[in-house]
Design an enzyme around this catalytic site. Structure first.
Site, short mmCIF file in Angstrom:
data_model
loop_
_atom_site.label_atom_id
_atom_site.label_comp_id
_atom_site.label_asym_id
_atom_site.label_seq_id
_atom_site.Cartn_x
_atom_site.Cartn_y
_atom_site.Cartn_z
N LEU A 60 0.85 -1.20 0.00
CA LEU A 60 0.00 0.00 0.00
C LEU A 60 0.88 1.25 0.00
O LEU A 60 1.66 1.46 0.92
CB LEU A 60 -0.91 0.01 1.23
CG LEU A 60 -1.83 -1.21 1.38
CD1 LEU A 60 -2.67 -1.09 2.64
CD2 LEU A 60 -2.72 -1.38 0.16
N ARG A 77 2.06 14.49 7.04
CA ARG A 77 2.90 14.89 8.17
C ARG A 77 4.39 14.99 7.82
O ARG A 77 5.18 15.50 8.60
CB ARG A 77 2.72 13.92 9.34
CG ARG A 77 1.47 14.21 10.14
CD ARG A 77 1.17 13.12 11.14
NE ARG A 77 0.65 11.93 10.48
CZ ARG A 77 0.45 10.76 11.10
NH1 ARG A 77 0.79 10.61 12.37
NH2 ARG A 77 -0.04 9.73 10.45
N LYS A 90 5.51 10.38 0.62
CA LYS A 90 6.20 9.79 1.76
C LYS A 90 7.08 8.60 1.39
O LYS A 90 8.24 8.52 1.81
CB LYS A 90 5.14 9.38 2.78
CG LYS A 90 5.68 8.72 3.99
CD LYS A 90 4.67 8.68 5.10
CE LYS A 90 3.57 7.68 4.86
NZ LYS A 90 2.71 7.53 6.05
N GLY A 100 -4.79 0.88 15.41
CA GLY A 100 -5.97 0.04 15.60
C GLY A 100 -5.69 -0.92 16.76
O GLY A 100 -4.58 -1.42 16.89
C1 UD1 Z 1 -3.72 1.47 9.63
C2 UD1 Z 1 -4.70 0.47 10.27
C3 UD1 Z 1 -4.45 0.44 11.77
C4 UD1 Z 1 -3.00 0.10 12.05
C5 UD1 Z 1 -2.06 1.06 11.34
C6 UD1 Z 1 -0.64 0.58 11.48
C7 UD1 Z 1 -6.69 0.58 8.87
C8 UD1 Z 1 -8.09 1.04 8.80
N1 UD1 Z 1 -6.04 0.87 9.99
O1 UD1 Z 1 -4.05 2.75 10.17
O2 UD1 Z 1 -5.29 -0.52 12.37
O3 UD1 Z 1 -2.75 0.13 13.44
O4 UD1 Z 1 -2.37 1.10 9.93
O5 UD1 Z 1 0.26 1.51 10.93
O6 UD1 Z 1 -6.23 -0.07 7.98
N2 UD1 Z 1 -3.41 3.71 1.98
C9 UD1 Z 1 -3.75 3.59 0.66
N3 UD1 Z 1 -4.97 3.97 0.24
C10 UD1 Z 1 -5.91 4.47 1.09
C11 UD1 Z 1 -5.57 4.57 2.45
C12 UD1 Z 1 -4.33 4.19 2.88
O7 UD1 Z 1 -2.92 3.15 -0.15
O8 UD1 Z 1 -7.02 4.77 0.63
C13 UD1 Z 1 -2.08 3.27 2.43
C14 UD1 Z 1 -1.28 4.38 3.07
O9 UD1 Z 1 -0.47 5.02 2.09
C15 UD1 Z 1 -0.41 3.60 4.05
C16 UD1 Z 1 -1.31 2.42 4.46
O10 UD1 Z 1 -2.26 2.31 3.43
O11 UD1 Z 1 0.75 3.08 3.43
C17 UD1 Z 1 -1.97 2.62 5.81
O12 UD1 Z 1 -2.86 3.71 5.72
P1 UD1 Z 1 -3.00 4.80 6.86
O13 UD1 Z 1 -4.05 5.79 6.49
O14 UD1 Z 1 -1.68 5.33 7.21
O15 UD1 Z 1 -3.57 3.87 8.02
P2 UD1 Z 1 -3.53 4.17 9.55
O16 UD1 Z 1 -4.54 5.19 9.88
O17 UD1 Z 1 -2.14 4.41 9.97
#
Ligand code: UD1
Ligand code: CA
Length: 460
Positions: free
Chosen positions: A8, A15, A22, A139
């Site tokens: 992902l 930030r 990033k 989470g």
């Molecule tokens: C997520 C988890 C959380 C966990 C944490 C660990 C979910 C809902 N929550 O939260 O339980 O403790 O990671 O770090 O999954 N991304 C995409 N597309 C999107 C959204 C996110 O590619 O639409 C990618 C982001 O770039 C990132 C990763 O997914 O690499 C995680 O997304 P992020 O929004 O950072 O999740 P957290 O809120 O940190």
């Protein structure tokens, strides 16, 4: 069983306060997302898909040659990101790792452990968990009365009771691919962030009667996600220590390992000594008994055995066995010091070969040049290789002796055994064994300096 991985990497990373996405930020000279790709490849994953979105024109080139790239147009949550890989993984039936592109410290061992645990239990999902000092933002793993994982609740959706749980989701998982894509269709966005949460798949799978397992990370540091420059520095420290300790264990000496930065693809033989303020990045290699530093930066540079590289910057250069550089040498792309050759103090070499045992000891620029064996370029020898538009070549034969402060105006060829008088401007070829010099007639006016001093004294 076949294993695939989704990385992902579509998120914004606000930030970081950066114009760069990033996952394109570098740790020890390598983009964050590339560390994750490396670990997945090392784990023997059969297929890797990277999800890009935010500033994807900067992310795609980093992964396109090694992974399939899928675009998530709008970032609607982690479940939506995984769902965008449905076509890319159509027909795939096996273990599917889901990894975060901003967690560069994850290891191949952990990926293999996740897949092994999933396959052993035929689980719908194994989630890697951790116990951070401060769980805020992660989470939480919610377990039932008998300790089985029930679901994951995001920080923003957690009750005070749930928020008090220390066990957290690291964001690394291994899923049963088929079951995952079925479950994803049931994920909604009725939550505090209005996002589609991948973590909802845990509860959905459990309700479908499938096993759901939490695997505690062997080292929580592996799960460190990079959201800010502070975390980038913290992760860099951890990676630096990991890499340096493994080299020291393999016989490399470091006077102060805190002052040595080595990228993940560097190779160093035993009995190499690394002095403070050394950066070895890219595909750099160092052969045994060589001493690097202090104050040296080598990128994509191959150093042989028994070399001394002192206060040197070397980019895409080659330094063969027994050669020496510096202090203060600058080896630019295509510089090649053959066995026993020397590039000394304040010497810049570009796209040139310095033959076996040849020396360029002081204050020189050598560009687009081939130097034979056993030649000596006096202090201040300059190859004038650029006329403002074109680059031209210089050749210098075996055993040639170039007097100090000579300008070699390229294109020009100096034969074997030639001697050039100091201070010459050489613009025409010189045949083997000749002497060449250009030197204006010397003028001597006896007593002139003394008279001058007398005159100045009278002026007061
Ligand atoms: C997520 C988890 C959380 C966990 C944490 C660990 C979910 C809902 N929550 O939260 O339980 O403790 O990671 O770090 O999954 N991304 C995409 N597309 C999107 C959204 C996110 O590619 O639409 C990618 C982001 O770039 C990132 C990763 O997914 O690499 C995680 O997304 P992020 O929004 O950072 O999740 P957290 O809120 O940190
Ligand atoms: Ca988030």
């Amino acid at each position: 069983m076949q294993t695939a991985a989704i990385i992902l990497a579509a998120g914004a990373g606000t930030r970081m306060k950066s114009k760069k996405p990033k996952v394109a930020h570098e740790m020890l000279g390598k983009p964050l997302v590339s560390w994750v790709v490396d670990a997945a490849e090392e784990a023997g994953v059969d297929k890797i898909v990277t999800v890009v979105g935010h500033m994807r024109e900067q992310v795609e080139p980093l992964v396109a040659s090694r992974t399939q790239v899928v675009v998530q147009e709008t970032q609607r949550g982690t479940a939506d990101a995984v769902l965008s890989c449905a076509d890319a993984l159509d027909g795939f039936d096996g273990s599917l790792l889901v990894l975060s592109g901003d967690c560069p410290l994850v290891t191949a061992d952990t990926m293999r452990a996740l897949a092994t645990a999933r396959e052993a239990a035929d689980a719908a999902v194994v989630v890697l968990t951790m116990q951070p000092e401060d769980p805020f933002g992660y989470g939480r793993i919610i377990r039932d009365e008998i300790g089985q994982v029930e679901r994951i609740v995001e920080q923003k959706d957690a009750s005070p009771e749930q928020a008090a749980v220390r066990e957290c989701n690291s964001g690394f998982y291994c899923f049963d691919a088929k079951a995952l894509f079925e479950a994803l269709e049931q994920v909604g966005s009725d939550n505090a962030q209005g996002e589609f949460y991948l973590t909802d798949v845990i509860e959905i799978s459990r309700e479908a009667g499938r096993a759901v397992i939490a695997l505690p990370a062997s080292d929580d540091a592996e799960c460190l996600g990079i959201n800010s420059r502070i975390q980038l520095a913290q992760a860099t420290k951890i990676a630096q220590r990991r890499i340096n300790e493994s080299f020291m264990a393999a016989g490399v000496t470091m006077l102060d390992p805190d002052q040595v930065w080595i990228g993940p693809d560097v190779k160093i033989s035993a009995d190499v000594e690394l002095l403070p303020q050394v950066f070895l990045y890219g595909k750099t290699e160092v052969g045994e008994d060589s001493v690097i530093g202090p104050n040296s930066r080598l990128v994509d540079t191959v150093v042989g055995r028994g070399c001394i590289v002192d206060e040197t910057v070397a980019l895409q250069a080659r330094v063969d066995d027994g050669a020496t550089c510096g202090p203060r040498a600058y080896l630019r792309p295509g510089a090649h010091l053959c066995e026993g050759a020397k590039a000394g103090t304040h010497v810049e070499i570009k796209k040139s070969t310095v033959g076996r045992g040849s020396k360029v000891p002081h204050l020189s620029y050598v560009g687009d040049t081939v130097i034979g064996e056993g030649a000596n370029l006096g202090a201040g020898t300059i190859t004038c290789n650029y006329d403002g538009k074109h680059k031209s070549a210089t050749t210098i034969g075996d055993g040639a002796f170039i007097g100090s402060s000579t300008m070699l105006v390229a294109p020009v060829s100096i034969g074997n055994g030639v001697v050039i008088g100091a201070g010459s401007v050489i613009a025409r070829d010189v045949p083997d064994d000749a002497l060449a010099l250009t030197r204006p007639e010397q003028v001597v006016k006896e007593g002139w300096a003394a008279l001058q001093r007398q005159k100045f004294a009278q002026e007061g």
